[in-house]
Design a protein around this motif. Structure first.
Motif, mmCIF file in Angstrom:
data_model
loop_
_atom_site.group_PDB
_atom_site.id
_atom_site.type_symbol
_atom_site.label_atom_id
_atom_site.label_comp_id
_atom_site.label_asym_id
_atom_site.label_seq_id
_atom_site.Cartn_x
_atom_site.Cartn_y
_atom_site.Cartn_z
ATOM 1 N N GLU A 33 0.807 -1.227 0.000
ATOM 2 C CA GLU A 33 0.000 0.000 0.000
ATOM 3 C C GLU A 33 0.842 1.279 0.000
ATOM 4 O O GLU A 33 0.314 2.380 -0.223
ATOM 5 C CB GLU A 33 -0.962 0.015 1.196
ATOM 6 C CG GLU A 33 -0.295 -0.013 2.554
ATOM 7 C CD GLU A 33 -0.065 -1.417 3.091
ATOM 8 O OE1 GLU A 33 0.130 -1.559 4.307
ATOM 9 O OE2 GLU A 33 -0.074 -2.367 2.263
ATOM 10 N N ASP A 34 2.159 1.163 0.223
ATOM 11 C CA ASP A 34 3.045 2.328 0.231
ATOM 12 C C ASP A 34 3.433 2.732 -1.189
ATOM 13 O O ASP A 34 3.653 1.882 -2.048
ATOM 14 C CB ASP A 34 4.314 2.026 1.038
ATOM 15 C CG ASP A 34 4.025 1.752 2.497
ATOM 16 O OD1 ASP A 34 3.139 2.427 3.057
ATOM 17 O OD2 ASP A 34 4.676 0.847 3.066
ATOM 18 N N LYS A 35 3.530 4.036 -1.441
ATOM 19 C CA LYS A 35 3.855 4.546 -2.774
ATOM 20 C C LYS A 35 5.238 4.104 -3.244
ATOM 21 O O LYS A 35 5.455 3.892 -4.437
ATOM 22 C CB LYS A 35 3.773 6.076 -2.787
ATOM 23 C CG LYS A 35 2.356 6.622 -2.635
ATOM 24 C CD LYS A 35 2.360 8.135 -2.717
ATOM 25 C CE LYS A 35 0.948 8.678 -2.597
ATOM 26 N NZ LYS A 35 0.924 10.166 -2.674
ATOM 27 N N GLN A 36 6.180 3.981 -2.342
ATOM 28 C CA GLN A 36 7.556 3.636 -2.707
ATOM 29 C C GLN A 36 7.778 2.132 -2.861
ATOM 30 O O GLN A 36 8.863 1.697 -3.227
ATOM 31 C CB GLN A 36 8.528 4.175 -1.658
ATOM 32 C CG GLN A 36 8.723 5.686 -1.714
ATOM 33 C CD GLN A 36 9.476 6.087 -2.977
ATOM 34 O OE1 GLN A 36 8.869 6.353 -4.009
ATOM 35 N NE2 GLN A 36 10.793 6.123 -2.898
ATOM 36 N N TYR A 37 6.762 1.341 -2.566
ATOM 37 C CA TYR A 37 6.896 -0.121 -2.624
ATOM 38 C C TYR A 37 7.270 -0.560 -4.036
ATOM 39 O O TYR A 37 6.546 -0.304 -4.989
ATOM 40 C CB TYR A 37 5.579 -0.768 -2.189
ATOM 41 C CG TYR A 37 5.584 -2.284 -2.190
ATOM 42 C CD1 TYR A 37 6.206 -2.999 -1.160
ATOM 43 C CD2 TYR A 37 4.952 -3.002 -3.201
ATOM 44 C CE1 TYR A 37 6.197 -4.386 -1.143
ATOM 45 C CE2 TYR A 37 4.944 -4.396 -3.196
ATOM 46 C CZ TYR A 37 5.567 -5.086 -2.155
ATOM 47 O OH TYR A 37 5.552 -6.457 -2.144
ATOM 48 N N ARG A 38 8.440 -1.192 -4.172
ATOM 49 C CA ARG A 38 8.976 -1.681 -5.437
ATOM 50 C C ARG A 38 9.065 -0.588 -6.503
ATOM 51 O O ARG A 38 8.923 -0.842 -7.702
ATOM 52 C CB ARG A 38 8.151 -2.867 -5.957
ATOM 53 C CG ARG A 38 8.236 -4.071 -5.041
ATOM 54 C CD ARG A 38 7.563 -5.305 -5.615
ATOM 55 N NE ARG A 38 7.724 -6.447 -4.703
ATOM 56 C CZ ARG A 38 7.235 -7.661 -4.933
ATOM 57 N NH1 ARG A 38 6.566 -7.902 -6.049
ATOM 58 N NH2 ARG A 38 7.422 -8.638 -4.056
ATOM 59 N N ASN A 39 9.321 0.634 -6.050
ATOM 60 C CA ASN A 39 9.492 1.759 -6.960
ATOM 61 C C ASN A 39 10.696 1.521 -7.869
ATOM 62 O O ASN A 39 11.762 1.115 -7.406
ATOM 63 C CB ASN A 39 9.689 3.042 -6.134
ATOM 64 C CG ASN A 39 9.930 4.250 -6.989
ATOM 65 O OD1 ASN A 39 11.068 4.536 -7.356
ATOM 66 N ND2 ASN A 39 8.872 4.969 -7.311
ATOM 67 N N VAL A 40 10.539 1.764 -9.160
ATOM 68 C CA VAL A 40 11.578 1.469 -10.140
ATOM 69 C C VAL A 40 12.854 2.261 -9.857
ATOM 70 O O VAL A 40 13.969 1.712 -9.899
ATOM 71 C CB VAL A 40 11.088 1.755 -11.578
ATOM 72 C CG1 VAL A 40 12.230 1.546 -12.576
ATOM 73 C CG2 VAL A 40 9.926 0.841 -11.929
#
Length: 279
Positions: free
Chosen positions: A62-69
């Protein structure tokens, strides 16, 4: 290939130092260096996947940075052993391109197959200390999963399977069946040449001998000297993760080797090599 004695605490891989501009001192330790270490193998998984920040705080779906490229790209740049010149910048760039592919990004999964641990140990075998390599894999269990020994290799066991090629005439005549195989007695007359009567397809099974010797008490565990992990989870690639303990930020659990694979054939050949089955 590097190993760290198990007496030393697990201190692991490099993380982004650039984001920590003002290092603080925590009990005399440069806090930025703490951020620059991957302290556990599980943490290597999370950083490879982009599932935590530079301070080790977890990211969840649910976090925006989760697995951020962009985050994953930064981590991939520092999760390699910088001292290994055998991994060219071009090879690492190609690997990162595969991992970060927008249409089909690749991540590591602790509970998926295609990764295993190579544990270098010392056992006492018949009164003498010998090196034994244990290959460990995760196996499903009632409450989740557990580590199990899948294969074993030791040079000390090689003599038990060595074929005697010096002696001539060690064979059973093709008409032995007409004698009710009573001539089998000569196959067991000299214990050191028994293996000559086995099929050419016979392959030494060190795990069976290892378990037998351990059960009879002639093989006793002494210590673990080090370990490394082998990954085949990224399609078309193999990489090894080992622990490095040295000054600077490029320390801890790092990718120590990287190989591009051309299909299942390459994968099978490399697996046999790692298991010492091709020697």
């Amino acid at each position: 290939m590097y190993f760290l004695a198990m007496k030393t605490p697990l201190i692991i891989t490099a993380l982004l130092v650039a984001t920590v501009t003002n290092a603080q001192m925590v009990q005399g330790i440069d806090e930025s260096k703490l951020y620059a270490q991957t302290k556990q193998v599980n943490q290597f998984f999370r950083r490879f996947n982009g599932e935590e920040n530079e301070k080790g705080d977890r990211y969840y779906p649910e976090d925006k940075q989760y697995r951020n490229v962009k985050l994953r790209k930064k981590y991939l740049e520092i999760l390699f052993d910088a001292g290994n010149s055998g991994m060219s910048p071009e090879l690492k760039t190609e690997f990162a391109k595969t991992v970060l592919d927008k249409s089909n990004p690749a991540t590591l999964d602790f509970h998926r197959p295609d990764w295993f641990c190579e544990v270098h140990t010392i056992f006492n075998f018949k009164g003498k200390s010998i090196p034994v390599i244990l290959f460990m894999e995760l196996e499903n269990a009632q409450l989740g999963s557990k580590w199990v020994i899948s294969k074993v290799y030791s040079t000390a066991f090689e003599a038990e399977f060595k074929r005697d090629t010096a002696r001539v005439g060690k064979f059973l005549h093709p008409m032995s069946h007409e004698l009710d195989f009573m001539n089998l007695r000569k196959a067991f007359l000299y214990p050191d040449s028994v293996s000559q009567f086995a099929t050419k397809r016979f392959a030494p099974d060190h795990l069976t001998l290892f378990l037998y010797e351990a059960r009879t008490g002639t093989l006793k565990f002494e210590t673990v000297e080090g370990l490394r992990f082998h990954f085949f989870q990224i399609d078309g690639w193999y990489f090894e993760v080992a622990q490095f303990n040295r000054p600077g930020y490029n320390t801890g659990w790092l990718i120590a080797n990287l190989v591009k694979l051309n299909g299942e054939a390459d994968k099978n050949v490399l697996r046999k090599y790692l298991y010492h089955e091709s020697r």
